[in-house]
Scaffold this motif. Structure first.
Motif, PDB file in Angstrom:
ATOM      1  N   GLY A  63       0.888  -1.347  -0.107  1.00  0.00           N
ATOM      2  CA  GLY A  63       0.163   0.004   0.190  1.00  0.00           C
ATOM      3  C   GLY A  63       0.985   1.262   0.037  1.00  0.00           C
ATOM      4  O   GLY A  63       0.454   2.179  -0.731  1.00  0.00           O
ATOM      5  N   GLY A  64       1.950   1.251   0.771  1.00  0.00           N
ATOM      6  CA  GLY A  64       2.814   2.343   0.709  1.00  0.00           C
ATOM      7  C   GLY A  64       3.365   2.746  -0.600  1.00  0.00           C
ATOM      8  O   GLY A  64       3.803   3.692  -1.032  1.00  0.00           O
ATOM      9  N   VAL A  65       3.470   1.777  -1.748  1.00  0.00           N
ATOM     10  CA  VAL A  65       3.827   1.947  -3.020  1.00  0.00           C
ATOM     11  C   VAL A  65       2.553   2.315  -3.744  1.00  0.00           C
ATOM     12  O   VAL A  65       2.749   3.468  -4.661  1.00  0.00           O
ATOM     13  N   LEU A  66       1.627   1.722  -3.785  1.00  0.00           N
ATOM     14  CA  LEU A  66       0.402   1.956  -4.305  1.00  0.00           C
ATOM     15  C   LEU A  66       0.180   3.283  -4.229  1.00  0.00           C
ATOM     16  O   LEU A  66      -0.469   4.227  -5.321  1.00  0.00           O
ATOM     17  N   GLY A 132      12.069  -7.234  -6.721  1.00  0.00           N
ATOM     18  CA  GLY A 132      12.726  -6.229  -6.925  1.00  0.00           C
ATOM     19  C   GLY A 132      12.908  -5.727  -8.356  1.00  0.00           C
ATOM     20  O   GLY A 132      13.140  -4.460  -8.626  1.00  0.00           O
ATOM     21  N   ASP A 133      12.717  -6.634  -9.336  1.00  0.00           N
ATOM     22  CA  ASP A 133      12.784  -6.480 -10.560  1.00  0.00           C
ATOM     23  C   ASP A 133      11.395  -5.395 -10.903  1.00  0.00           C
ATOM     24  O   ASP A 133      11.609  -4.427 -11.749  1.00  0.00           O
ATOM     25  N   ALA A 134      10.277  -5.912 -10.440  1.00  0.00           N
ATOM     26  CA  ALA A 134       9.197  -5.173 -10.480  1.00  0.00           C
ATOM     27  C   ALA A 134       9.050  -3.574 -10.210  1.00  0.00           C
ATOM     28  O   ALA A 134       8.510  -2.755 -10.815  1.00  0.00           O
ATOM     29  N   LEU A 135       9.733  -3.460  -9.070  1.00  0.00           N
ATOM     30  CA  LEU A 135       9.873  -2.063  -8.217  1.00  0.00           C
ATOM     31  C   LEU A 135      10.961  -1.288  -9.209  1.00  0.00           C
ATOM     32  O   LEU A 135      10.495   0.043  -9.510  1.00  0.00           O
ATOM     33  N   ALA A 136      11.860  -1.936  -9.762  1.00  0.00           N
ATOM     34  CA  ALA A 136      12.915  -1.195 -10.638  1.00  0.00           C
ATOM     35  C   ALA A 136      12.156  -0.930 -11.845  1.00  0.00           C
ATOM     36  O   ALA A 136      12.415   0.299 -12.388  1.00  0.00           O
ATOM     37  N   THR A 166       0.652  -0.962 -15.519  1.00  0.00           N
ATOM     38  CA  THR A 166       1.066  -2.045 -15.745  1.00  0.00           C
ATOM     39  C   THR A 166       1.940  -2.779 -14.803  1.00  0.00           C
ATOM     40  O   THR A 166       2.217  -3.548 -14.055  1.00  0.00           O
ATOM     41  N   GLY A 167       2.954  -1.416 -14.442  1.00  0.00           N
ATOM     42  CA  GLY A 167       4.005  -1.432 -13.457  1.00  0.00           C
ATOM     43  C   GLY A 167       3.577  -1.825 -11.854  1.00  0.00           C
ATOM     44  O   GLY A 167       3.905  -2.546 -11.223  1.00  0.00           O
ATOM     45  N   PHE A 171       3.697  -5.181  -9.684  1.00  0.00           N
ATOM     46  CA  PHE A 171       4.156  -4.971  -8.411  1.00  0.00           C
ATOM     47  C   PHE A 171       3.409  -6.007  -7.462  1.00  0.00           C
ATOM     48  O   PHE A 171       3.916  -6.762  -6.692  1.00  0.00           O
ATOM     49  N   VAL A 172       2.057  -5.576  -7.510  1.00  0.00           N
ATOM     50  CA  VAL A 172       1.310  -6.312  -6.544  1.00  0.00           C
ATOM     51  C   VAL A 172       1.155  -7.837  -6.910  1.00  0.00           C
ATOM     52  O   VAL A 172       1.185  -8.529  -6.065  1.00  0.00           O
ATOM     53  N   ALA A 173       1.063  -8.322  -8.304  1.00  0.00           N
ATOM     54  CA  ALA A 173       1.332  -9.839  -8.277  1.00  0.00           C
ATOM     55  C   ALA A 173       2.465 -10.319  -7.897  1.00  0.00           C
ATOM     56  O   ALA A 173       2.476 -11.339  -7.127  1.00  0.00           O
TER      57      ALA A 173
END
Length: 243
Positions: A63-66, A132-136, A166-167, A171-173
């Protein structure tokens, strides 16, 4: 000027936040009396409390990223010309970077560690860091959207906004499939696949280099013949004595 065409993406942009936000009414429905009662009953140690706290933190970090990313999307898509003031765009960018950096640190702390067998094989593939890849990838997409919105480039905004959405979904997935959260058990949901974070094929062992043949010994140099002795010089005849 007509409304920004990418405003149609607003609904899609907010769908990602609903993946996590759907759980909020469950907690909000608890009355104050129920919370007090639960606090009293829970005075004893909860079994597996540490594991549950880890799962809660994983959801909280998601949630902190979303939240900051959807705030940026909401601000950009509601403009008439796709342009955000530079100061506002920078505030959104800073908030998102702080949230993504915190999530990266958490992902690195919980990333699987290769076992001894994997470490012993040269060039063996490490377990995939999908989160980590999703966050990058999400950070890269956000940077491109902020640049387009600051410049007021409507075409670039229309291109980058779906990439950011999509990013977020990726990340959620990645978070849901990381193995740290319980599997969903809602009737009718298909089983979630497991991410390939372990049991990856290892690189085959390289053949050993054959030993280099030894250099043959060189033949010894033959001894030189001895120099023959020189003949002795004959003695000179004595001179006759005078009479």
């Amino acid at each position: 000027m007509s409304a920004l065409p990418v405003r149609r993406l607003a609904t899609s942009a907010l769908c990602a936040s609903l993946l996590i936000g759907a759980a909020a009414p469950v907690f909000a429905a608890d009355s104050a009396d129920e919370r007090v009662s639960r606090t009293v009953v829970s005075s004893a140690p909860v079994p597996d409390a540490n594991a549950l706290l880890g799962q809660i933190k994983s959801l909280h970090d998601t949630g902190g990223v979303l939240t900051p990313v959807t705030d940026l999307l909401d601000a950009v898509l509601k403009t008439k010309d796709g342009k955000l003031p530079a100061e506002d765009a920078q505030k959104h960018a800073d908030a998102i970077k702080t949230a993504i950096d915190a999530a990266k640190d958490e992902a690195a702390a919980t990333a699987p560690v290769p076992d001894a067998a994997e470490e012993a094989v040269p060039d063996a593939k490490a377990p995939l860091d999908v989160k980590g890849d999703a966050l990058a990838a999400l950070q890269s997409a956000v940077d491109a959207l902020v640049k387009a919105a600051t410049a007021g480039d409507v075409t670039a905004v229309a291109t980058q906004a779906p990439v950011v959405v999509t990013g977020l979904v990726n990340f959620v997935a990645a978070t849901l499939l990381s193995g740290t959260l319980p599997a969903p058990n809602l009737p009718g949901l298909p089983a979630l696949p497991q991410l390939p974070t372990s049991n990856l094929p290892t690189t085959p062992t390289l053949p050993q280099t054959p030993a280099v043949p030894q250099t043959p010994a060189l033949p010894q140099t033959p001894a030189l013949p001895q120099t023959p002795a020189l003949p002795q010089t004959p003695s000179l005849p004595q001179a006759p004595l005078p009479s």
